[in-house]
Design a protein around this motif. Sequence first.
Motif, PDB file in Angstrom:
ATOM      1  N   GLY A  64       0.802  -1.211   0.000  1.00 53.89           N
ATOM      2  CA  GLY A  64       0.000   0.000   0.000  1.00 53.89           C
ATOM      3  C   GLY A  64       0.839   1.268   0.000  1.00 53.89           C
ATOM      4  O   GLY A  64       1.872   1.377  -0.664  1.00 53.89           O
ATOM      5  N   GLY A  65       0.372   2.244   0.780  1.00 54.24           N
ATOM      6  CA  GLY A  65       1.012   3.552   0.794  1.00 54.24           C
ATOM      7  C   GLY A  65       2.436   3.534   1.302  1.00 54.24           C
ATOM      8  O   GLY A  65       3.267   4.339   0.850  1.00 54.24           O
ATOM      9  N   GLN A  66       2.762   2.623   2.232  1.00 49.04           N
ATOM     10  CA  GLN A  66       4.138   2.599   2.739  1.00 49.04           C
ATOM     11  C   GLN A  66       5.088   2.094   1.656  1.00 49.04           C
ATOM     12  O   GLN A  66       6.202   2.618   1.493  1.00 49.04           O
ATOM     13  CB  GLN A  66       4.235   1.736   3.994  1.00 49.04           C
ATOM     14  CG  GLN A  66       5.583   1.868   4.687  1.00 49.04           C
ATOM     15  CD  GLN A  66       5.581   1.363   6.109  1.00 49.04           C
ATOM     16  OE1 GLN A  66       4.726   0.583   6.523  1.00 49.04           O
ATOM     17  NE2 GLN A  66       6.567   1.806   6.882  1.00 49.04           N
ATOM     18  N   ARG A  67       4.647   1.107   0.903  1.00 42.79           N
ATOM     19  CA  ARG A  67       5.449   0.620  -0.237  1.00 42.79           C
ATOM     20  C   ARG A  67       5.625   1.735  -1.268  1.00 42.79           C
ATOM     21  O   ARG A  67       6.734   1.962  -1.780  1.00 42.79           O
ATOM     22  CB  ARG A  67       4.751  -0.600  -0.853  1.00 42.79           C
ATOM     23  CG  ARG A  67       5.459  -1.207  -2.061  1.00 42.79           C
ATOM     24  CD  ARG A  67       4.599  -2.328  -2.622  1.00 42.79           C
ATOM     25  NE  ARG A  67       5.102  -2.844  -3.871  1.00 42.79           N
ATOM     26  CZ  ARG A  67       5.888  -3.909  -4.011  1.00 42.79           C
ATOM     27  NH1 ARG A  67       6.271  -4.564  -2.931  1.00 42.79           N
ATOM     28  NH2 ARG A  67       6.283  -4.326  -5.197  1.00 42.79           N
ATOM     29  N   GLU A  68       4.539   2.458  -1.569  1.00 41.27           N
ATOM     30  CA  GLU A  68       4.616   3.548  -2.536  1.00 41.27           C
ATOM     31  C   GLU A  68       5.560   4.652  -2.060  1.00 41.27           C
ATOM     32  O   GLU A  68       6.276   5.264  -2.858  1.00 41.27           O
ATOM     33  CB  GLU A  68       3.225   4.116  -2.804  1.00 41.27           C
ATOM     34  CG  GLU A  68       2.285   3.159  -3.514  1.00 41.27           C
ATOM     35  CD  GLU A  68       2.824   2.684  -4.841  1.00 41.27           C
ATOM     36  OE1 GLU A  68       3.286   3.546  -5.629  1.00 41.27           O
ATOM     37  OE2 GLU A  68       2.829   1.464  -5.092  1.00 41.27           O
ATOM     38  N   ALA A  69       5.537   4.923  -0.760  1.00 39.82           N
ATOM     39  CA  ALA A  69       6.417   5.959  -0.216  1.00 39.82           C
ATOM     40  C   ALA A  69       7.879   5.552  -0.334  1.00 39.82           C
ATOM     41  O   ALA A  69       8.746   6.389  -0.639  1.00 39.82           O
ATOM     42  CB  ALA A  69       6.055   6.232   1.247  1.00 39.82           C
ATOM     43  N   ALA A 110       4.640   7.297   6.892  1.00 39.30           N
ATOM     44  CA  ALA A 110       5.565   6.329   6.282  1.00 39.30           C
ATOM     45  C   ALA A 110       7.008   6.607   6.661  1.00 39.30           C
ATOM     46  O   ALA A 110       7.864   5.721   6.569  1.00 39.30           O
ATOM     47  CB  ALA A 110       5.409   6.334   4.765  1.00 39.30           C
ATOM     48  N   GLY A 111       7.294   7.836   7.054  1.00 37.60           N
ATOM     49  CA  GLY A 111       8.587   8.150   7.667  1.00 37.60           C
ATOM     50  C   GLY A 111       9.788   8.050   6.765  1.00 37.60           C
ATOM     51  O   GLY A 111      10.848   7.597   7.186  1.00 37.60           O
ATOM     52  N   ILE A 112       9.657   8.461   5.519  1.00 37.44           N
ATOM     53  CA  ILE A 112      10.733   8.240   4.551  1.00 37.44           C
ATOM     54  C   ILE A 112      11.905   9.202   4.745  1.00 37.44           C
ATOM     55  O   ILE A 112      11.732  10.417   4.781  1.00 37.44           O
ATOM     56  CB  ILE A 112      10.201   8.374   3.111  1.00 37.44           C
ATOM     57  CG1 ILE A 112       9.059   7.376   2.874  1.00 37.44           C
ATOM     58  CG2 ILE A 112      11.310   8.183   2.100  1.00 37.44           C
ATOM     59  CD1 ILE A 112       9.437   5.923   3.061  1.00 37.44           C
ATOM     60  N   ASN A 145       5.352  11.296   2.836  1.00 38.10           N
ATOM     61  CA  ASN A 145       5.131  10.466   4.018  1.00 38.10           C
ATOM     62  C   ASN A 145       3.706   9.932   4.080  1.00 38.10           C
ATOM     63  O   ASN A 145       3.409   9.053   4.895  1.00 38.10           O
ATOM     64  CB  ASN A 145       5.483  11.230   5.304  1.00 38.10           C
ATOM     65  CG  ASN A 145       4.523  12.351   5.627  1.00 38.10           C
ATOM     66  OD1 ASN A 145       4.074  13.072   4.737  1.00 38.10           O
ATOM     67  ND2 ASN A 145       4.220  12.521   6.898  1.00 38.10           N
ATOM     68  N   TYR A 146       2.829  10.419   3.222  1.00 36.69           N
ATOM     69  CA  TYR A 146       1.475   9.863   3.086  1.00 36.69           C
ATOM     70  C   TYR A 146       1.347   9.008   1.820  1.00 36.69           C
ATOM     71  O   TYR A 146       0.255   8.814   1.299  1.00 36.69           O
ATOM     72  CB  TYR A 146       0.436  10.981   3.068  1.00 36.69           C
ATOM     73  CG  TYR A 146      -0.049  11.372   4.455  1.00 36.69           C
ATOM     74  CD1 TYR A 146      -1.141  10.740   5.043  1.00 36.69           C
ATOM     75  CD2 TYR A 146       0.599  12.363   5.181  1.00 36.69           C
ATOM     76  CE1 TYR A 146      -1.577  11.095   6.300  1.00 36.69           C
ATOM     77  CE2 TYR A 146       0.168  12.725   6.441  1.00 36.69           C
ATOM     78  CZ  TYR A 146      -0.930  12.085   7.000  1.00 36.69           C
ATOM     79  OH  TYR A 146      -1.362  12.436   8.269  1.00 36.69           O
ATOM     80  N   GLY A 147       2.461   8.510   1.320  1.00 38.59           N
ATOM     81  CA  GLY A 147       2.421   7.545   0.226  1.00 38.59           C
ATOM     82  C   GLY A 147       2.270   8.127  -1.159  1.00 38.59           C
ATOM     83  O   GLY A 147       1.883   7.416  -2.092  1.00 38.59           O
TER      84      GLY A 147
END
Length: 424
Positions: A64-69, A110-112, A145-147
């Motif tokens: 999901g969004g963490q992978r996208e981020a 997501a904390g990138i 950080n929101y993907g």
Amino acid sequence: MSQSGLLSTAPGTVAEANAEAFARLDAADPWVVDVRLARDAIPGYTDRLVLTSGAPMPWTSYQGGQREALIGGALFEGLAASREEAIAGFADGSIQIGACHDYGAVGSLAGIYTASMPVFVVENRSHGNVGFCNFYEGKEPRRLNYGCYDEGVHQRLEHVNNVLAPVVGEAIRRQGGVALKPLIARALRMGDEVHSRNAAASVLFNREILPAVLDMVGEGFPGVRDSMLHLAENDYFFLRLSMAAAKATADAMVVPGSTLVSAMAFSCRGFAIKLAGLGDQWFEGPPPIHQGKLFAGHTDDEITWMGGESPITETIGLGGFAQACALSLQDYQGGSPEVMIERNMEMYRITHGENSTYRIPLFGFRGTPTAVDARKVLATGILPVMDVGLAGRDGGQIGAGVIRAPRECFEMAMTAFEQRYGAQ
């Protein structure tokens, strides 16, 4: 695991360890002393490393969004020329993934982090340890950080790197650093809880660096006007400073034999905690329990989890543990003043003590409930509450609300604690 044994106060064991861990937390003195690139500031950082939120996981577990981020971070840093190349790089390990906490850092949602991103360097002058957090991208709902990653996100990240961070970093250095603890304490008295509401803290920080900024204007330092306009319109700017301060504070809590929680975080997979007495070991359960208020046009079925380490603020007695300071949050995240006060009062039942600096005016300036004790969570059934932003499955922020940590984390943590130390 017997519930009766969990609340033992036998001298020389858990009670003394918890008292020491709490004292370290309460005595922390976090100062922001610098802004530097992640590759230069964070020990062990490498150019092909991307950091993200939550307990460490393999690439295949991110979704999901963490992978996208993560993909967006690789593209922004130039580690890959295309989405497909980024995915292949993560899969074969040529692009590395790290957990923020393992590097002394904390990540919002997501904390990138990537190597060229600027980070706040926050030093705990009471104990000598350091915490890091990267910069707030701005109030646009579509953020890395929101993907989300597109040309607009890229431009805003470049603005942070090339304009905002150099100005803020120079101002901090010229001021000899800024003490964050008294600033946070004052912000609580002005209506913040420094997690989901940072309006007062952001203004107070701007005032702290203003003398240096004025000198920089006179010297023709580039980017000052744009930077100050950015700070003036972004009430969430201070969140990253409160997170770094909380990380530098909480990392000093590690004391063998303590059942106090030293970190809370989540990923797309689930929620996790650390105990001060068990070092760097994570105990991961299902996703958090949530309720909140969505922005117009969004529905509950869009809510998704893509990470988050801003609950480090609750770990040290802020955020949801200071909700009664920020009753205006009801308009942002739902609920009512009565519910917020009740939640805040609940937290006293699962914490070790009251903070000597962070105080709640509505409660007669009683110290915020501070340092969750895993034993008390299990004995009372009360779960820690946190203020958070809510992410959508298609990326971006779609609302705000409160979450509660799942009980399973505390059950696993105390089982491991008893295996290491014996039944207390």
